[in-house]
Design a protein around this motif. Sequence first.
Motif, mmCIF file in Angstrom:
data_model
loop_
_atom_site.group_PDB
_atom_site.id
_atom_site.type_symbol
_atom_site.label_atom_id
_atom_site.label_comp_id
_atom_site.label_asym_id
_atom_site.label_seq_id
_atom_site.Cartn_x
_atom_site.Cartn_y
_atom_site.Cartn_z
ATOM 1 N N THR A 175 34.729 59.531 25.663
ATOM 2 C CA THR A 175 33.748 58.649 25.032
ATOM 3 C C THR A 175 33.099 59.341 23.846
ATOM 4 O O THR A 175 32.703 60.509 23.929
ATOM 5 N N VAL A 176 33.004 58.617 22.744
ATOM 6 C CA VAL A 176 32.284 59.081 21.554
ATOM 7 C C VAL A 176 31.114 58.127 21.336
ATOM 8 O O VAL A 176 31.308 56.915 21.202
ATOM 9 N N ALA A 177 29.909 58.669 21.313
ATOM 10 C CA ALA A 177 28.702 57.853 21.185
ATOM 11 C C ALA A 177 28.069 58.047 19.814
ATOM 12 O O ALA A 177 28.168 59.116 19.202
ATOM 13 N N PHE A 178 27.409 56.986 19.345
ATOM 14 C CA PHE A 178 26.761 57.011 18.040
ATOM 15 C C PHE A 178 25.645 55.968 18.063
ATOM 16 O O PHE A 178 25.597 55.106 18.955
ATOM 17 N N PRO A 179 24.731 55.983 17.089
ATOM 18 C CA PRO A 179 23.602 55.044 17.107
ATOM 19 C C PRO A 179 24.057 53.587 16.983
ATOM 20 O O PRO A 179 25.148 53.292 16.471
ATOM 21 N N THR A 180 23.195 52.662 17.425
ATOM 22 C CA THR A 180 23.539 51.241 17.338
ATOM 23 C C THR A 180 23.562 50.757 15.896
ATOM 24 O O THR A 180 24.219 49.764 15.586
ATOM 25 N N LEU A 181 22.840 51.414 15.033
ATOM 26 C CA LEU A 181 22.954 51.205 13.584
ATOM 27 C C LEU A 181 23.564 52.473 13.015
ATOM 28 O O LEU A 181 22.943 53.533 13.054
ATOM 29 N N ALA A 239 28.064 52.505 21.275
ATOM 30 C CA ALA A 239 26.855 52.514 20.457
ATOM 31 C C ALA A 239 25.636 52.514 21.379
ATOM 32 O O ALA A 239 25.481 51.623 22.213
ATOM 33 N N ALA A 240 24.786 53.523 21.252
ATOM 34 C CA ALA A 240 23.599 53.630 22.099
ATOM 35 C C ALA A 240 22.548 54.469 21.378
ATOM 36 O O ALA A 240 22.882 55.468 20.730
ATOM 37 N N ASP A 241 21.290 54.066 21.520
ATOM 38 C CA ASP A 241 20.197 54.795 20.876
ATOM 39 C C ASP A 241 19.429 55.688 21.842
ATOM 40 O O ASP A 241 18.550 56.439 21.429
ATOM 41 N N LEU A 287 28.551 63.205 20.967
ATOM 42 C CA LEU A 287 27.426 62.344 20.621
ATOM 43 C C LEU A 287 27.003 62.631 19.190
ATOM 44 O O LEU A 287 26.720 63.779 18.835
ATOM 45 N N TYR A 288 26.983 61.575 18.357
ATOM 46 C CA TYR A 288 26.530 61.708 16.976
ATOM 47 C C TYR A 288 25.057 61.323 16.845
ATOM 48 O O TYR A 288 24.612 60.331 17.431
ATOM 49 N N LEU A 289 24.346 62.098 16.062
ATOM 50 C CA LEU A 289 23.032 61.722 15.549
ATOM 51 C C LEU A 289 23.151 61.612 14.032
ATOM 52 O O LEU A 289 24.027 62.222 13.419
#
Length: 365
Positions: free
Chosen positions: A115-121, A139-141, A154-156
């Motif tokens: 899983t690769v996560a990043f902001p919803t925007l 996409a998750a904040d 996880l990207y910020l």
Amino acid sequence: MPAPVSSRFPDFPWDTIVDAKAAAAAHPGGIVDLSVGTPVDDAPRLAQDALCSASNSPGYPTVLGPESLRQAAAGWLERRFAITGVTPDAILPTVGSKEFIGNLPLQLGFGPGDTVAFPTLAYPTYEVGARYAGCTPVAADSTVAFGPAAPQLLYLNSPANPHGQVLGTEHLRKVVEWCRERGTLLVSDECYLEFVWEGEPASILHPEINGGSLDGILAVHSLSKRSNLAGYRDAFVVGDRGIIAELLTLRKHLGFMLPRPVAVAMEAALGDDTHVDEQRARYAARRRILRAALEGAGFEISHSEGSLYLWATRGESCRSTVGWLAQRGILVAPGDFYGPAGAQHVRVAFTATDERVAAAAERLA
């Protein structure tokens, strides 16, 4: 034949606003294109001169790049943001930041089941890179959204594209701790760190945030916006020395080399802050003009504390707003480019020339 790899990707966003661009271009005063945050001001003379001085470069460059370049990057981080403890072996030049983000999951061996996560925007390339590697994009904040599970990456993004949100020190510290507890690689896209308009810039590279350790974290930086060098494709990644070493080994095989003239120009630009301060002043003035014009025309500005964009809404579908502005000769990016959470916003870049920004403000009056 397998299915084309490109079939994993969504439509290229800018292809979906071709009609709006044509409508804006038909305006008698010409188009004011505020849809793409591309620099239009000159590259700093010192970078141009450095590029020319190194133009006779018949040999291959190295993937690692000159140590003097990596030292210049470390010096910039310390000089501008009080980030200490970064040494050249924790830095790797990249051929722009988009290339790096688009290829990172694949180059680190992530794939189906990861899983690769990043902001919803978010900048679309986070999701594209995940899909390219066959990973599951999420996409998750909030880290709460993952429950007992955890993403592999996880990207910020702060200051953020598209909405300019700036994350504070305490928030970043908590995310670093959460990722380390779960073995998640944290990658912070900090390409707009020089452009914080409200509040203070904060980097996960700062010892107060990471506890004096780069373990499990990477930060991505670029000179595209800072130094108007988008056309040079020069960026770098900083962080966990083991991950940097692995990326270096892999990228040697794949041939991801920053051209030597670009590396020399990049080093010169990283060593100078005057041109950045001058560019900040230009952007600050354009930001003030556009913000006042948009608010005067009934728009509400959300976030926009940093980066080179105003995140604006009229409380309607973003595509309707794009059309309304296009009739006035102004082209902007619809918020749904960046995820469903942007469905009622548009992204307005203030990277156009003073003359075009003034024209936009006049049309909005």
